[in-house]
Design a protein around this motif. Sequence first.
Motif, PDB file in Angstrom:
ATOM      1  N   VAL A   1       5.139  11.049  -4.646  1.00 24.71           N
ATOM      2  CA  VAL A   1       4.578  10.931  -3.550  1.00 24.71           C
ATOM      3  C   VAL A   1       4.603  11.889  -2.377  1.00 24.71           C
ATOM      4  O   VAL A   1       5.871  12.498  -2.197  1.00 24.71           O
ATOM      5  N   GLU A   2       3.493  12.452  -1.833  1.00 25.32           N
ATOM      6  CA  GLU A   2       3.664  13.843  -0.750  1.00 25.32           C
ATOM      7  C   GLU A   2       3.651  12.945   0.452  1.00 25.32           C
ATOM      8  O   GLU A   2       2.989  12.347   0.859  1.00 25.32           O
TER       9      GLU A   2
ATOM     10  N   LYS B   1      -7.261  10.953  -4.013  1.00 25.58           N
ATOM     11  CA  LYS B   1      -5.776  10.286  -3.766  1.00 25.58           C
ATOM     12  C   LYS B   1      -5.612   9.085  -2.809  1.00 25.58           C
ATOM     13  O   LYS B   1      -6.498   8.804  -1.940  1.00 25.58           O
ATOM     14  N   ALA B   2      -4.664   8.231  -3.127  1.00 22.86           N
ATOM     15  CA  ALA B   2      -4.452   7.061  -2.429  1.00 22.86           C
ATOM     16  C   ALA B   2      -3.679   7.490  -0.999  1.00 22.86           C
ATOM     17  O   ALA B   2      -2.582   7.797  -1.315  1.00 22.86           O
ATOM     18  N   VAL B   3      -4.186   7.486   0.017  1.00 19.61           N
ATOM     19  CA  VAL B   3      -3.673   8.156   1.274  1.00 19.61           C
ATOM     20  C   VAL B   3      -3.385   6.683   2.213  1.00 19.61           C
ATOM     21  O   VAL B   3      -4.140   5.979   2.384  1.00 19.61           O
ATOM     22  N   VAL B   4      -2.062   6.923   2.809  1.00 13.43           N
ATOM     23  CA  VAL B   4      -1.624   5.993   3.724  1.00 13.43           C
ATOM     24  C   VAL B   4      -1.232   6.643   4.931  1.00 13.43           C
ATOM     25  O   VAL B   4      -0.403   7.559   5.052  1.00 13.43           O
ATOM     26  N   ARG B   5      -2.011   6.445   6.171  1.00 12.35           N
ATOM     27  CA  ARG B   5      -1.522   6.770   7.488  1.00 12.35           C
ATOM     28  C   ARG B   5      -0.515   5.677   8.315  1.00 12.35           C
ATOM     29  O   ARG B   5      -0.922   4.742   8.526  1.00 12.35           O
ATOM     30  N   LEU B   6       0.806   6.264   7.801  1.00  9.29           N
ATOM     31  CA  LEU B   6       1.674   5.065   8.468  1.00  9.29           C
ATOM     32  C   LEU B   6       2.190   5.495   9.989  1.00  9.29           C
ATOM     33  O   LEU B   6       2.767   6.643  10.294  1.00  9.29           O
ATOM     34  N   LYS B   7       1.630   4.553  10.678  1.00  8.70           N
ATOM     35  CA  LYS B   7       1.774   4.655  12.042  1.00  8.70           C
ATOM     36  C   LYS B   7       2.841   3.493  12.656  1.00  8.70           C
ATOM     37  O   LYS B   7       3.069   2.586  12.172  1.00  8.70           O
TER      38      LYS B   7
ATOM     39  N   LEU C   1       0.776  -1.406  -0.098  1.00 10.29           N
ATOM     40  CA  LEU C   1       0.078  -0.200   0.043  1.00 10.29           C
ATOM     41  C   LEU C   1       0.763   1.208   0.095  1.00 10.29           C
ATOM     42  O   LEU C   1       0.562   2.262  -0.734  1.00 10.29           O
ATOM     43  N   LEU C   2       1.981   1.090   0.761  1.00 14.92           N
ATOM     44  CA  LEU C   2       2.985   2.449   0.670  1.00 14.92           C
ATOM     45  C   LEU C   2       3.509   2.535  -0.782  1.00 14.92           C
ATOM     46  O   LEU C   2       3.496   3.843  -1.202  1.00 14.92           O
ATOM     47  N   ALA C   3       3.785   1.489  -1.486  1.00 14.78           N
ATOM     48  CA  ALA C   3       4.329   1.748  -2.699  1.00 14.78           C
ATOM     49  C   ALA C   3       3.180   2.175  -3.757  1.00 14.78           C
ATOM     50  O   ALA C   3       3.506   2.773  -4.924  1.00 14.78           O
ATOM     51  N   GLU C   4       1.748   2.209  -3.520  1.00 14.87           N
ATOM     52  CA  GLU C   4       0.693   2.437  -4.218  1.00 14.87           C
ATOM     53  C   GLU C   4       0.069   3.833  -3.909  1.00 14.87           C
ATOM     54  O   GLU C   4      -0.636   4.430  -4.439  1.00 14.87           O
ATOM     55  N   ALA C   5       0.875   4.349  -2.881  1.00 12.74           N
ATOM     56  CA  ALA C   5       0.160   5.548  -2.207  1.00 12.74           C
ATOM     57  C   ALA C   5       0.420   6.993  -3.079  1.00 12.74           C
ATOM     58  O   ALA C   5       1.555   6.931  -3.960  1.00 12.74           O
ATOM     59  N   ASP C   6      -0.242   7.952  -2.985  1.00 10.77           N
ATOM     60  CA  ASP C   6      -0.021   9.149  -3.439  1.00 10.77           C
ATOM     61  C   ASP C   6       0.433  10.149  -2.507  1.00 10.77           C
ATOM     62  O   ASP C   6       1.250  11.111  -2.400  1.00 10.77           O
ATOM     63  N   VAL C   7      -0.319   9.946  -1.093  1.00  9.72           N
ATOM     64  CA  VAL C   7      -0.094  10.829   0.046  1.00  9.72           C
ATOM     65  C   VAL C   7       0.450   9.858   1.269  1.00  9.72           C
ATOM     66  O   VAL C   7      -0.269   8.803   1.298  1.00  9.72           O
TER      67      VAL C   7
END
Length: 429
Positions: free
Chosen positions: A222-223, A253-259, A197-203
């Motif tokens: 990627v922002e 956008k494809a958004v990932v909240r990385l925690k 999912l990180l690899a596919e993210a826009d943000v």
Amino acid sequence: MPETPAYPVGLRLAGRRVVLAGGGTVAQRRLPALLAAGADVTLIAPEVTPSVEAMAEAGEITWERRTYRDGDLAAAWYALAATDEPAVNAAIAAEAETRRIWCVRTDEADEGSAWTPATGRTEGVTVAVLTSGAPGVPEGAAGRDPRRAAAVRDAIVAGLSDGTLVARRNRPRAPGVALVGGGPGDPDLITVRGRRLLAEADVVVADRLGPRDLLDELPPHVEVIDAAKIPYGRAMAQEAINAALVAHAKEGKAVVRLKGGDPFVFGRGMEEAEQLAAEGIEVTVVPGISSSISVPGAVGIPVTHRGVAHEFTVVSGHVAPEDPRSLVDWPALARLRGTLVLLMAVENLGAIAAALRAHGRPDDTPVAMIQEGTMATERRVDATLATAADRAAAEGVRPPAVVVIGEVVGVGPYAPGAPAASRDSGTRR
């Protein structure tokens, strides 16, 4: 004669009769994929492995406890001959040929009318690989190479899963946010799905405790938004984090909240999920390896161990025991005999240790403090409940750190007093 290549095709077996003859380990390996495809499986074998028997008892397959008989393939769409008797497998293949049913022979692949590819799956993609003999080489001299097929499959699936092989989706997608647990910090400990999912993210909205090294791998477009919540220092307000997630998702956008760790273990993941749901935004939760288990494990501490601890309790230590905001029953925790794992407890370690001792936890209870667990800068400081606060201050222990309290600290080759060679090997860095 040059070998004729197989024609690749995907079979839609849902609700269709499949006959599998043989109940050994080959059948055990093939059954899960058939069941996942929705096939109506009849298994014919006088004996089966315990795992296959469990499938039959659960009603997943129909098990006929006998040997194969001519006519068993009636009304079947697909057959697998997987007995340990070549003559029986040959008879099954012959019946399949007569009835025009595709049949796989697991003992002599070339004698069947179908081959089973090396198959792997990642989200939305099925990879199936077949290999063939080299051109001009007589059949059987080189033949198909199942090990190479498996290696090619594994490489493709791994690349798609972890994002090293990027094949971005081209179909329109609904706005959404993935709450991804990044694990304790080592980039290798994020889940396969989280990395994809990180690899596919826009943000990417990233915490300080997430696997920061992975951010360097993101494409330039990627922002990355720094949502670092540095303890006792500058922080991005939770409301601002929520607003950023909502705004970018509504832009499509494809958004990932990385925690860090797991999104729902002291991570405010549910607060973010609730806000997104209130805005009508789809939320995907990707669990992560919690530091409460992984960090002790990385330095050789099992949070449970037979004969030592039958339970472990994870507690947030960001609020001191005497603070009226505390929701923790410290007297009850002091009475437990198992392992106590404290997160975010460095500042309040003295007060927590005092509360546990006041309510009956022995002064000599072993304590381990693991700073920056799983990272290159990882270090472990050992103490007792009576000395933990002073040791932490003397050694300059600082967040992020996991504190483990209990007899499990003294278990294994990495425990205090073990030979230095043992303490510095294995998962120690």
